[in-house]
Motif scaffolding. Structure first.
Motif, short mmCIF file in Angstrom:
data_model
loop_
_atom_site.label_atom_id
_atom_site.label_comp_id
_atom_site.label_asym_id
_atom_site.label_seq_id
_atom_site.Cartn_x
_atom_site.Cartn_y
_atom_site.Cartn_z
N TYR A 72 32.74 49.97 53.79
CA TYR A 72 33.57 49.72 52.61
C TYR A 72 34.22 48.34 52.65
CZ TYR A 72 32.86 54.61 51.50
OH TYR A 72 32.29 55.82 51.20
N CYS A 73 33.42 47.31 52.83
CA CYS A 73 33.92 45.94 52.71
C CYS A 73 34.44 45.74 51.29
CB CYS A 73 32.82 44.94 53.05
SG CYS A 73 32.22 45.10 54.75
N SER A 74 35.43 44.89 51.14
CA SER A 74 36.15 44.82 49.87
C SER A 74 35.31 44.33 48.70
CB SER A 74 37.37 43.90 50.02
OG SER A 74 36.98 42.56 50.26
N TYR A 75 34.20 43.63 48.96
CA TYR A 75 33.39 43.05 47.90
C TYR A 75 32.14 43.87 47.58
CZ TYR A 75 30.84 41.71 52.08
OH TYR A 75 30.18 41.76 53.28
N CYS A 76 31.89 44.96 48.33
CA CYS A 76 30.56 45.57 48.37
C CYS A 76 30.52 46.94 47.71
CB CYS A 76 30.12 45.67 49.83
SG CYS A 76 28.44 46.27 50.05
#
Length: 436
Positions: free
Chosen positions: A161-165
């Motif tokens: 759950y990376c912030s951009y993905c």
């Protein structure tokens, strides 16, 4: 559509996005062939079109819509089936495109062939998309990308759950095949004459999450498969690329000196905003350790520019860090806004023109690094796995450390590893060589 029986049906595929998508499309194609549906050939009109979509960026979404509409216009009578990440995330948007018949989410990828057959017979519209928290299936795939290279899917989904993905929302939680089943697929590749296997997945380093199995144990098992000459790991997160894995690959004759490691940013502050699981010190350590054990190793790196929060000062930090790394090639791409991601809460926005300027600078840096790396090997001989020559083009293949090499065509060398003397560097950074 006239009744013709399964054996008369023709299918056309369109695949967008990652190597994993291409492997999965090949599996769908094999399943359809087993049901008597063959791939369309030049000049033929397909009865069904299957589009396997990507949704990693807004541009990817747009390309998917463009491809779907293009096929509908070209083949208005064909059954239009859309699957993949864009179909999972934007099923209503896909459904609203006039001419789309069936929309299938990530959980249904293993059943595409069955839905196709049912759709050809009934011609009823269907949208079947399992909500992300309920995506549980691991759909196996080990398919030949050409006569030489197979793609073995070992893992799917992501828990990061990376912030951009959006990938965790599109593919679900991390899940894997078993070491036993994957090793058996590698044995089948060897029996079919496959010389190289590329290990693919969404987050390969997370292999075995929740099962008690580990990536290193899988690599050791694959290494013992007789008949497979080469393995490559398509991409692995730096925090999951353990020193033990690096040491094992360095000692193995089958795992090539070639890594692809996502960095995304060389700024620790931007990495924090991205919610990545490492810092630049850890990344630099991994690169140094690889080069200590495998001085000839090709290291590819993903770099994203223009993310929210990447001020001019932080971009310069990122550029200087990447410049300092002993890596070979940069896969550079601009940040793209994705609905529902945490990155949208970061206030600093980089304009489009600045993003493209940053992309250009990183690409120039990449070209210089790759040129310098490749020039080191001119005048030397390295093992090259030679691939089937395409009409009107020289035969080519890749060295163990992933330099693309062109040689005079010799059919008996197809799918064989040969020592090649590397002679001349081309503008595209491939090398002309001569078989020793």
């Amino acid at each position: 559509m006239a009744e013709k029986g399964h054996k008369g049906y023709k299918v056309k595929f369109a695949t967008l996005g990652c190597k994993l998508n291409f492997a999965e499309t090949a599996t769908i194609g094999r399943q359809l062939r087993e049901l008597g549906v063959s791939a369309v050939e030049k000049g033929e009109t397909p009865d069904v079109c299957v589009v396997n979509t990507c949704s990693v960026t807004a541009l990817a979404d747009a390309k998917c819509r463009q491809q779907i509409r293009k096929l509908i216009k070209l083949y208005p009578g064909a059954l239009m089936v859309v699957t993949g990440c864009y179909a999972q995330l934007k099923s209503e948007e896909v459904k609203a495109i006039p001419g789309v018949d069936i929309v299938l989410g990530s959980e249904q990828k293993g059943e595409v062939a069955a839905y196709v057959m049912r759709g050809l017979e009934a011609r009823e519209r269907e949208v079947v998309v399992t909500p992300m928290p309920q995506i549980r299936k691991f759909v196996p795939s080990c398919e030949c990308g050409d006569r030489t290279r197979y793609f073995l899917k070992v893992q799917d989904g992501c828990n990061y759950y990376c912030s951009y993905c959006t990938i965790p929302f599109a593919r679900g939680r991390s899940r894997s095949g078993s070491i036993e089943s994957l090793t058996e697929q590698a044995h089948q590749v060897a029996a079919q004459g496959g010389a190289e296997i590329v290990i693919t997945g969404v987050n390969i380093g997370d292999f075995g999450n929740g099962t008690g199995e580990h990536l290193l144990d899988l690599l050791k098992s694959l290494d013992r498969v007789e008949g497979v000459a080469r393995y490559r790991i398509s991409s692995i997160e730096p925090d999951l690329l353990t020193d033990e894995i690096i040491e094992f690959c360095a000692a193995s004759e089958k795992f090539m000196p070639h890594f692809h490691i996502p960095l995304q940013s060389g700024s620790d502050e931007v990495l924090r905003l991205m919610r990545r699981h490492y810092d630049t010190a850890l990344f630099a350590h991994k690169v140094r350790r690889i080069k200590e054990l495998m001085p000839h190793c090709f290291i590819g790196v993903d770099v994203m520019v223009g993310t929210r929060g990447e001020t001019p000062e932080l971009f310069e930090d990122s550029y200087r860090f990447v410049e300092s790394l002993d890596v070979t090639h940069l896969h550079v791409f601009p940040y793209s806004e994705r609905p529902g991601t945490l990155a949208l809460k970061i206030p600093y926005v980089v304009d489009g023109k600045t993003k493209q300027e940053r992309v250009a600078r990183m690409l120039e840096l990449s070209e210089g690094k790759q040129r310098k790396f490749t020039e080191r090997y001119l005048g030397t001989a390295r093992p090259v796995l030679l691939e089937q020559a395409r009409a009107g083009k020289p035969m080519h293949g890749f060295t163990d450390n992933y330099i693309r090499v062109n040689v005079a065509t010799s059919e008996e060398l197809t799918n064989k590893v040969a020592m090649v003397h590397l002679l001349h560097l081309r503008e595209d950074l491939s090398v002309d060589g001569e078989v020793v």
